[in-house]
Write an enzyme that holds these catalytic residues in place. Structure first.
Site, PDB file in Angstrom:
ATOM      1  CG  HIS A   1      37.294 -13.093 -53.731  1.00 43.13           C
ATOM      2  ND1 HIS A   1      37.684 -11.987 -53.650  1.00 43.13           N
ATOM      3  CD2 HIS A   1      35.983 -13.221 -54.002  1.00 43.13           C
ATOM      4  CE1 HIS A   1      36.765 -11.430 -53.953  1.00 43.13           C
ATOM      5  NE2 HIS A   1      35.597 -12.051 -54.306  1.00 43.13           N
TER       6      HIS A   1
ATOM      7  CG  HIS B   1      28.868  -7.349 -57.331  1.00 45.44           C
ATOM      8  ND1 HIS B   1      29.226  -8.764 -56.629  1.00 45.44           N
ATOM      9  CD2 HIS B   1      29.925  -7.214 -57.864  1.00 45.44           C
ATOM     10  CE1 HIS B   1      30.309  -9.136 -56.997  1.00 45.44           C
ATOM     11  NE2 HIS B   1      30.845  -8.134 -57.965  1.00 45.44           N
TER      12      HIS B   1
ATOM     13  CE1 TYR C   1      33.876  -8.052 -54.821  1.00 47.09           C
ATOM     14  CE2 TYR C   1      35.364  -9.138 -56.501  1.00 47.09           C
ATOM     15  CZ  TYR C   1      34.106  -9.129 -55.815  1.00 47.09           C
ATOM     16  OH  TYR C   1      33.021 -10.067 -56.351  1.00 47.09           O
TER      17      TYR C   1
ATOM     18  NE  ARG D   1      30.451 -14.819 -53.728  1.00 49.10           N
ATOM     19  CZ  ARG D   1      31.343 -15.110 -52.956  1.00 49.10           C
ATOM     20  NH1 ARG D   1      31.003 -15.696 -51.638  1.00 49.10           N
ATOM     21  NH2 ARG D   1      32.448 -15.409 -53.367  1.00 49.10           N
TER      22      ARG D   1
ATOM     23  NE  ARG E   1      31.391  -9.975 -52.786  1.00 51.26           N
ATOM     24  CZ  ARG E   1      32.086 -11.243 -52.218  1.00 51.26           C
ATOM     25  NH1 ARG E   1      31.648 -11.114 -51.016  1.00 51.26           N
ATOM     26  NH2 ARG E   1      32.611 -12.149 -52.851  1.00 51.26           N
TER      27      ARG E   1
ATOM     28  CE  LYS F   1      30.784 -17.840 -57.153  1.00 46.62           C
ATOM     29  NZ  LYS F   1      31.256 -17.138 -57.814  1.00 46.62           N
TER      30      LYS F   1
END
Length: 269
Positions: A241, A215, A250, A125, A218, A151
């Site tokens: 994730h 993004h 994704y 990220r 990514r 995250k």
């Protein structure tokens, strides 16, 4: 502007990332002295992207719990449902587009140039790259990579490819960072907005890069990993994730990959 010490205490207890805490505080400052629930309902409707709705709801929920003493289930019942327009599916950059992107990124001043080039090499990220400390570049179980808190304050390890290692070593040799890997204004970590302005400019200059963003890069990393045969579980860990269903969103098989899949069916029939 009123201070919300209880709200900030709650954010600390939740061990949210620095960027998330900043985002939630910005949301609380926006409604100021207005009723937070009424303000929230004014901000969202069925056309609002779900990616915008969710952080608004979360910030208001934590505010109600911290500042008004509500239980979590009580706060959840008061919030409007998380309706909204689903985010559009993002397609990855094609190999040709990626080459154009890398060429443009190489011409951007550092530290943004190195960050832009590392994005499609690591799948990280933008906030994670911007928040890296020099000490996060380490050797873990004999492998060079970034070991950091991502995250949700979860520890992540991202092994560095040969290309990523070359980019990082070249950057560190030129600028020799001390505390933060990528330093911005007043010796603070560089802000993601400072990086995003360069991707926006690329899209304005090159039609084939319209819509390019950190993004999207990514997503490009994930698609290239799929093309290279990486297992979904390994990709889930690399992307950080919690759910493999999130990782699956994704993955964007391109036309060539789909054609190869059809050809393989023909060969087996």
């Amino acid at each position: 502007m009123p201070k919300h010490e209880s709200f900030n205490d709650r954010l600390e207890q939740l061990r949210l990332s620095h960027r998330t805490k900043q985002q939630y505080n910005r949301i609380v400052r926006q409604f100021g002295r207005k009723d937070p629930l009424r303000w929230l309902k004014e901000q969202i409707d069925n056309s609002t992207p779900i990616g915008t709705v969710l952080p608004l709801r979360s910030a208001i929920k934590h505010y109600l719990i911290a500042e008004q003493g509500l239980e979590e289930d009580e706060a959840e019942q008061l919030l409007p449902k998380a309706r909204g327009r689903s985010n559009q599916m993002r397609a990855a950059l094609t190999p040709t587009q990626l080459e154009v992107y890398k060429e443009e990124a190489s011409n951007v001043p550092d530290p943004c140039s190195t960050i832009l080039l590392l994005l499609p090499e690591t799948g990280m990220r933008i906030s994670e790259l911007c928040d890296l400390r020099v000490t996060d570049d380490t050797v873990f179980q004999g492998i060079r990579g970034f070991l950091f808190r991502g995250k949700g304050d979860k520890q992540r390890f991202i092994p560095l490819s040969t290309r990523a290692t070359e980019l990082l070593d070249s950057y560190k040799e030129r600028l020799q960072p001390v505390e933060w890997m990528f330093t911005g204004y007043q010796d603070c970590p560089i802000r993601p907005a400072a990086v995003r302005k360069h991707t926006r400019k690329m899209g304005q200059i090159h039609e084939e890069l319209t819509g390019v963003s950190p993004h999207l890069l990514r997503h490009t990393f994930a698609t290239n990993a799929l093309r290279g045969g990486m297992e979904l579980r390994n990709l889930q860990v690399l992307l950080g994730h919690a759910s493999i269903e999130t990782t699956a969103r994704y993955l964007h098989p391109d036309a060539q990959m789909l054609f190869d899949a059809i050809k393989s069916l023909e060969a087996s029939s």
